[in-house]
Scaffold this active site. Structure first.
Site, mmCIF file in Angstrom:
data_model
loop_
_atom_site.group_PDB
_atom_site.id
_atom_site.type_symbol
_atom_site.label_atom_id
_atom_site.label_comp_id
_atom_site.label_asym_id
_atom_site.label_seq_id
_atom_site.Cartn_x
_atom_site.Cartn_y
_atom_site.Cartn_z
ATOM 1 N N HIS A 1 0.815 -1.226 0.000
ATOM 2 C CA HIS A 1 0.000 0.000 0.000
ATOM 3 C C HIS A 1 0.847 1.275 0.000
ATOM 4 O O HIS A 1 0.313 2.362 -0.185
ATOM 5 C CB HIS A 1 -0.931 0.034 1.215
ATOM 6 C CG HIS A 1 -1.951 -1.054 1.224
ATOM 7 N ND1 HIS A 1 -2.848 -1.241 0.197
ATOM 8 C CD2 HIS A 1 -2.221 -2.031 2.135
ATOM 9 C CE1 HIS A 1 -3.631 -2.277 0.486
ATOM 10 N NE2 HIS A 1 -3.259 -2.783 1.647
ATOM 11 N N ASP B 1 -2.526 -10.570 -2.565
ATOM 12 C CA ASP B 1 -3.115 -10.131 -1.288
ATOM 13 C C ASP B 1 -4.598 -9.783 -1.510
ATOM 14 O O ASP B 1 -4.984 -9.345 -2.602
ATOM 15 C CB ASP B 1 -2.345 -8.916 -0.769
ATOM 16 C CG ASP B 1 -2.779 -8.476 0.618
ATOM 17 O OD1 ASP B 1 -2.088 -8.834 1.583
ATOM 18 O OD2 ASP B 1 -3.811 -7.768 0.740
ATOM 19 N N HIS C 1 -6.180 -7.295 -0.501
ATOM 20 C CA HIS C 1 -6.372 -5.868 -0.757
ATOM 21 C C HIS C 1 -5.611 -5.438 -2.012
ATOM 22 O O HIS C 1 -4.534 -5.964 -2.295
ATOM 23 C CB HIS C 1 -5.864 -5.046 0.438
ATOM 24 C CG HIS C 1 -6.524 -5.398 1.738
ATOM 25 N ND1 HIS C 1 -5.993 -6.338 2.606
ATOM 26 C CD2 HIS C 1 -7.669 -4.939 2.308
ATOM 27 C CE1 HIS C 1 -6.792 -6.443 3.672
ATOM 28 N NE2 HIS C 1 -7.810 -5.608 3.516
ATOM 29 N N ASP D 1 -4.349 -13.050 3.414
ATOM 30 C CA ASP D 1 -5.651 -12.591 3.927
ATOM 31 C C ASP D 1 -6.821 -12.951 3.015
ATOM 32 O O ASP D 1 -7.952 -12.513 3.256
ATOM 33 C CB ASP D 1 -5.623 -11.088 4.257
ATOM 34 C CG ASP D 1 -4.916 -10.250 3.238
ATOM 35 O OD1 ASP D 1 -4.565 -10.776 2.166
ATOM 36 O OD2 ASP D 1 -4.710 -9.045 3.505
HETATM 37 C C1 OKP Z 1 -2.983 -4.329 4.607
HETATM 38 B B1 OKP Z 1 -2.593 -5.465 3.673
HETATM 39 C C2 OKP Z 1 -11.379 -2.260 6.755
HETATM 40 C C3 OKP Z 1 -10.139 -1.994 7.571
HETATM 41 C C4 OKP Z 1 -8.972 -1.727 6.702
HETATM 42 C C5 OKP Z 1 -6.560 -1.600 6.691
HETATM 43 C C6 OKP Z 1 -6.242 -2.868 5.998
HETATM 44 C C7 OKP Z 1 -4.818 -2.906 5.520
HETATM 45 C C8 OKP Z 1 -4.454 -4.192 4.864
HETATM 46 N N1 OKP Z 1 -12.387 -2.978 7.438
HETATM 47 N N2 OKP Z 1 -7.770 -1.627 7.442
HETATM 48 O O1 OKP Z 1 -3.024 -5.331 2.343
HETATM 49 O O2 OKP Z 1 -2.985 -6.778 4.141
HETATM 50 ZN ZN ZN Z 2 -4.161 -7.336 2.575
#
Ligand code: OKP
Ligand code: ZN
Length: 349
Positions: free
Chosen positions: A161, A197, A199, A286
């Site tokens: 990120h 990932d 996200h 994740d």
């Molecule tokens: C980091 B990586 C939403 C909460 C989001 C941040 C998530 C960061 C993920 N419910 N919080 O990509 O695993």
């Molecule tokens: Zn993630």
């Protein structure tokens, strides 16, 4: 397959984060790396090495100098303003219509200037841990340069990120991007970053968005309903020379293996067409059905299938750890991905 890790990466140890509008216990915690390390050792994939020392140069090829200086000096500036909290959150940002050309002097202004969310606390040792995490990825890249066919960079804090001059989503330095740029600078022609990932890898995408030498592909939860929300749509295909080299696969909440694998097949076809010299996998765990912050439904055995499919691409491969917050099963899921790769890989070691 060697693994790279430094205990200094555990020094960043947040206890809380802001998520979904409230303060909650931190998810990106040191035990994530510890459990993965424990399982890696048990699996005996190969040596576990400490990262080598690097100058700041390879980090500065990806991140702006003022941003790196901010991360490096942050704790001293915080203390110099007489502040005492041990973990620190930004709370104000230069959003649309506000000025972006003047960096505030005051620390809260700086925090917001260099971040995109309030979910990423910084503390006294954040810089040390983030720098080591980047050096872990760089050392993995160097192993490939010296002939290893694969390596596992046990990065933590994660990186995908982080933008050129923005932290957020638990990320400070973009480990995968720094490794990719390092490979390019050491003479590797074309690099693919394949981000699995849950996200979207917004930082990695943004860093290479106008480049044809680093292909970026990301399979992730649809940003219309999931963090990081403002990037990761299918129509983001790259700019200028980079047009056509960025591929996003946003998928709905509830996605399980069959649909995920379909996106992966399409991504693998694009990778084969690009014909990279090296593949970097932004390896998030994740996607897992029991992940506490995610809403995909992949099972432990699906991680083996992901590793096996990557092996069939037949390229030198650097695995860079990103997310995964079901700590109890994180070591198993991670070693499944790597053993799926190792059991399938045909060339080299
Ligand atoms: C980091 B990586 C939403 C909460 C989001 C941040 C998530 C960061 C993920 N419910 N919080 O990509 O695993
Ligand atoms: Zn993630």
């Amino acid at each position: 397959m060697k693994t790279i890790f430094s205990p200094d990466q555990l020094l960043h140890a947040p206890t809380k984060e802001i998520s979904d509008g409230k303060l909650v216990p931190a998810n990106e915690i040191p035990s994530r790396a510890e459990i993965v390390l424990e399982h890696i050792k048990k699996a005996q994939f190969g040596e576990v090495l400490a990262p080598n020392d690097f100058s700041l140069d390879p980090i500065l090829k990806v991140h702006d100098a003022d941003y790196v200086t901010f991360l490096l000096d942050f704790w001293q500036l915080w203390l110099a303003e007489g502040r005492t909290e041990e973990e620190v959150f930004p709370f104000v940002w230069p959003v649309h219509g506000l000025r972006h050309d003047i960096v505030p002097d005051q620390i809260d202004g700086k925090l917001g200037f260099y971040s995109f969310d309030a979910g990423t606390p910084m503390g006294a040792h954040t810089w040390t841990a983030a720098r080591k995490s980047a050096e872990t990825a760089l050392t993995g890249a160097d192993l490939l340069l010296s002939g290893d066919n694969s390596a596992f960079a046990l990065c933590r804090p994660p990186g995908h990120h982080a933008h050129r001059r923005l932290y957020g989503g638990y990320c400070f330095l973009n480990n995968a991007a720094i490794a990719a740029q390092h490979l390019r600078d050491q003479g590797v022609g074309k690099v693919t970053i394949f981000d699995v990932d849950y996200h979207h890898g917004n930082g990695t995408q943004a860093i290479f968005y106008d480049r044809a030498d680093v292909q970026f592909l990301s399979i992730h939860a649809d940003p219309k309903v999931e963090f990081p929300y403002y990037l990761g749509h299918a129509n983001e295909r790259g700019l200028k020379e980079g047009a056509g080299y960025n591929h996003n696969y946003p998928l709905p909440h509830g996605t399980s293996w069959v649909e995920w694998a379909e996106a992966m097949e399409d991504a693998c076809r694009s990778i084969e067409k690009f014909a990279p010299d090296v593949i970097i996998v932004s390896l998030g765990m994740d996607l897992y059905e029991k992940d506490p912050i995610s809403k995909f439904k992949l099972k432990t055995d699906d991680f083996s299938r992901i590793g096996a499919r990557i092996a069939r691409l037949g390229k030198p491969t650097l695995f860079v750890m990103e997310g995964g917050y079901a700590v109890g099963d994180l070591g198993t899921n991670c070693t499944k991905a790597l053993s799926g790769y190792l059991d399938t890989v045909t060339v080299g070691s």
